[in-house]
Design a protein around this motif. Structure first.
Motif, mmCIF file in Angstrom:
data_model
loop_
_atom_site.group_PDB
_atom_site.id
_atom_site.type_symbol
_atom_site.label_atom_id
_atom_site.label_comp_id
_atom_site.label_asym_id
_atom_site.label_seq_id
_atom_site.Cartn_x
_atom_site.Cartn_y
_atom_site.Cartn_z
ATOM 1 N N ALA A 1 0.834 -1.208 0.000
ATOM 2 C CA ALA A 1 0.000 0.000 0.000
ATOM 3 C C ALA A 1 0.867 1.257 0.000
ATOM 4 O O ALA A 1 0.540 2.247 -0.661
ATOM 5 N N LEU A 2 1.978 1.214 0.701
ATOM 6 C CA LEU A 2 2.870 2.377 0.713
ATOM 7 C C LEU A 2 3.572 2.558 -0.634
ATOM 8 O O LEU A 2 3.787 3.689 -1.088
ATOM 9 N N TYR A 3 3.945 1.456 -1.287
ATOM 10 C CA TYR A 3 4.491 1.564 -2.646
ATOM 11 C C TYR A 3 3.428 2.104 -3.605
ATOM 12 O O TYR A 3 3.746 2.824 -4.547
ATOM 13 N N LEU A 4 2.173 1.742 -3.356
ATOM 14 C CA LEU A 4 1.080 2.252 -4.183
ATOM 15 C C LEU A 4 0.950 3.765 -4.045
ATOM 16 O O LEU A 4 0.636 4.458 -5.021
ATOM 17 N N VAL A 5 1.208 4.295 -2.855
ATOM 18 C CA VAL A 5 1.211 5.750 -2.666
ATOM 19 C C VAL A 5 2.230 6.398 -3.596
ATOM 20 O O VAL A 5 1.937 7.394 -4.269
ATOM 21 N N VAL A 6 3.420 5.835 -3.667
ATOM 22 C CA VAL A 6 4.471 6.397 -4.520
ATOM 23 C C VAL A 6 4.077 6.291 -5.992
ATOM 24 O O VAL A 6 4.257 7.241 -6.764
ATOM 25 N N ALA A 7 3.519 5.148 -6.400
ATOM 26 C CA ALA A 7 3.130 4.966 -7.799
ATOM 27 C C ALA A 7 2.023 5.941 -8.198
ATOM 28 O O ALA A 7 2.083 6.560 -9.269
ATOM 29 N N LEU A 8 1.024 6.116 -7.344
ATOM 30 C CA LEU A 8 -0.067 7.044 -7.658
ATOM 31 C C LEU A 8 0.401 8.495 -7.618
ATOM 32 O O LEU A 8 -0.071 9.324 -8.404
ATOM 33 N N ALA A 9 1.319 8.813 -6.733
ATOM 34 C CA ALA A 9 1.880 10.164 -6.705
ATOM 35 C C ALA A 9 2.674 10.435 -7.975
ATOM 36 O O ALA A 9 2.648 11.555 -8.507
ATOM 37 N N ALA A 10 3.365 9.431 -8.493
ATOM 38 C CA ALA A 10 4.109 9.600 -9.745
ATOM 39 C C ALA A 10 3.159 9.877 -10.906
ATOM 40 O O ALA A 10 3.468 10.690 -11.790
#
Length: 172
Positions: A32-41
């Motif tokens: 979920a935290l990696y998903l934060v980075v992907a969606l922010a990108a």
């Protein structure tokens, strides 16, 4: 290359690596935290191409709300989040998943190349990207899909609460 192209390259690499990390993470919270980075990108990519409203909406809604909803869902349902819970796939399942992902990627790539051949730029009419035009379009032309999505999110929230508050059949 311009500064915007260098910035896009950096954001694309960070977003791609974090998207790969989402699907390969052994811990659901880390995913979920990696998903934060992907969606922010994705949101930063929209900002780089000049779609400020869509970029900030992406960051506020998806990064700020949807991922937090995922994390609350994990905490409320008391889902197992350790390494052992996600390590259930054998090599056969991984091979089938990899083959399916490859076929899907090749199909989407061939479709994209047929619609937009290499070396051509898509001709699109100018679009009014103001907040007023987007709001009018959303609440006039797309009001039914907007309401359906809000109803589905409400149903998901109610489902998470029902699962979290499930009685153990014990004392009353």
């Amino acid at each position: 290359m311009t500064a915007q192209e260098y910035a896009f390259l950096v954001v694309a690499v960070i977003g791609s690596l974090s998207a790969i990390a989402v699907v390969t993470a052994r811990n659901v919270v880390h995913a979920a935290l990696y998903l934060v980075v992907a969606l922010a990108a994705v949101g930063v990519t929209f900002l780089l191409v000049g779609a400020e409203f869509v970029g900030w909406t992406q960051i506020l809604i998806y990064v700020g709300a949807i991922v937090i909803l995922f994390l609350f869902g994990l905490m409320l349902t008391k889902a197992p989040i350790g390494r052992d819970t996600l390590d259930y796939m054998g090599w056969k399942s991984r091979a089938v998943g990899g083959a399916l992902a490859t076929v899907l990627f090749l199909g989407l790539a061939s479709l994209t190349l047929r619609v937009w051949p290499v070396g051509t730029t898509p001709a699109s009419p100018p679009v009014d990207g103001s907040t007023a035009a987007i709001g009018t379009s959303l609440f006039h032309d797309y009001v039914l899909p907007f309401e359906v999505v809000s109803f589905l999110l409400l149903a998901a929230l109610i489902g998470a609460i029902v699962l979290a508050r499930k009685d153990d059949g014990g004392d009353q």
